[in-house]
Write an enzyme that holds these catalytic residues in place. Sequence first.
Site, mmCIF file in Angstrom:
data_model
loop_
_atom_site.group_PDB
_atom_site.id
_atom_site.type_symbol
_atom_site.label_atom_id
_atom_site.label_comp_id
_atom_site.label_asym_id
_atom_site.label_seq_id
_atom_site.Cartn_x
_atom_site.Cartn_y
_atom_site.Cartn_z
ATOM 1 N N GLY A 148 12.601 64.899 -64.416
ATOM 2 C CA GLY A 148 13.431 65.381 -65.775
ATOM 3 C C GLY A 148 14.583 64.795 -65.252
ATOM 4 C CB SER A 164 10.287 61.769 -61.992
ATOM 5 O OG SER A 164 11.259 60.857 -63.394
ATOM 6 C CB ALA A 165 14.643 63.131 -61.116
ATOM 7 C CG HIS A 180 8.449 57.108 -65.108
ATOM 8 N ND1 HIS A 180 7.396 57.973 -65.417
ATOM 9 C CD2 HIS A 180 9.343 58.400 -64.768
ATOM 10 C CE1 HIS A 180 7.562 59.807 -65.285
ATOM 11 N NE2 HIS A 180 8.854 59.700 -64.403
ATOM 12 C CD GLU A 239 3.704 56.680 -66.166
ATOM 13 O OE1 GLU A 239 2.829 57.005 -66.999
ATOM 14 O OE2 GLU A 239 5.245 56.900 -67.159
#
Lengths: 236, 236
Positions: A90, A122-123, A159, A194
């Site tokens: 996020g 991700s985050a 990413h 990814e």
Amino acid sequence: MKKLLIASTSTVHGKGYLEYILPELKLFFDGVSEILFIPYARPGGITYDEYTNTARKGFSVINIDVKGIHEFENPIEAVKKAKGIFTGGGNTFELVSQLYKNKLIDVIKTVVENGIPYFGTSAGSNITGVTMKTTNDMPIVYPPSFDTLNLIDFNINPHYLDPDPNSKHMGETRETRIKEFHKFNDTAVLGLREGSWLRVDGNQVYLRGELPARLFLSNKTPQELPTNSNLSFLMN
Amino acid sequence: MKKLLIASTSTVHGKGYLEYILPELKLFFDGVSEILFIPYARPGGITYDEYTNTARKGFSVINIDVKGIHEFENPIEAVKKAKGIFTGGGNTFELVSQLYKNKLIDVIKTVVENGIPYFGTSAGSNITGVTMKTTNDMPIVYPPSFDTLNLIDFNINPHYLDPDPNSKHMGETRETRIKEFHKFNDTAVLGLREGSWLRVDGNQVYLRGELPARLFLSNKTPQELPTNSNLSFLMN
């Protein structure tokens, strides 16, 4: 012994949430029946409950229960009692703000260093690095610091995107941005595409998934590292 | 009376530095023979001298001299004496850090409110807004605040990019990021495509250039605004 799974993304194109990485998650969380989910990054601004339900559905396939950290009265105690931790993706600025606000940075670092398995996407992967200074996210809130968990001795750029040779857009490419980072910082940066992830066991770090990763070292030409590379040399 | 030219980019694809906007700059800086250049954003990490030389070359075509703020012993005095100001693009986090470090936020705001014409591109446009929270840049340094000049009562998203319908990348689109911003902030955001700029005279704001801009208001569907739209309704 420290045990982390640091993934570029939760979802790869054309597959369901966490689907591509479930076989690895089953091995990684072997013997763990419930994990603590940290939904603070709120992708698209969804609520903690909504996000936790998404994570719950994803993990139900491998028979692991998920509890959101917001469901506990005391988040610090929740981390201390967790048998496994998953921090979803996020917005990294919001995630880091909430981790500081709830005084969770030190306690997460401690339990993970003591062997509680940590999975990030991700985050949630960004924050395993030295700083969040190589996030791709928009700075929609102002966190008290850009310093993160430093469970690994380098930074992640999740990413990771290769430059598009046909683009007419004049905004910076990802590589340009990371090179700018190195004008002001020395920390190594790993661009994780990814579908790639890192498996960390103590000071052993291996690149997994099907794709190579791109390593940026200050004042060096970026390097492509094939999958299954041993990246332990990045740990101090 | 406040006078600003707020451009999405310094350079459009296939043209030289500032080339596309030179006719407008000639009119905007009419009667001004020398401007103060703020090179703090250091695109690609280039030096202040290198960046100032680029700006100098760009403006030489319309016979305007350029002095870098770093060439002055006292940057605050340099701003106070400037007949025009140009802040170039690069990294907004570094730009804002340097503006705070050199105590320039208030003085720039004051001279511009008193009528000194201000031209910004990209990061230099970001800082004319309420905050830098809608920059696209990587947070490579930690500024003391995300608050910026607030010379306009909304935020800019420069280099605005439409989603690519064929993309298989799972990272957020620009629109998704701005919608996330509005989960935490109320400030209006104008997505300025490359080749677009705003002309501000007092509280009058007009969209110029060939392209429409995309307006994001909290809790509203984004709107396309055709070129030459009057955007003064965004000023309080």
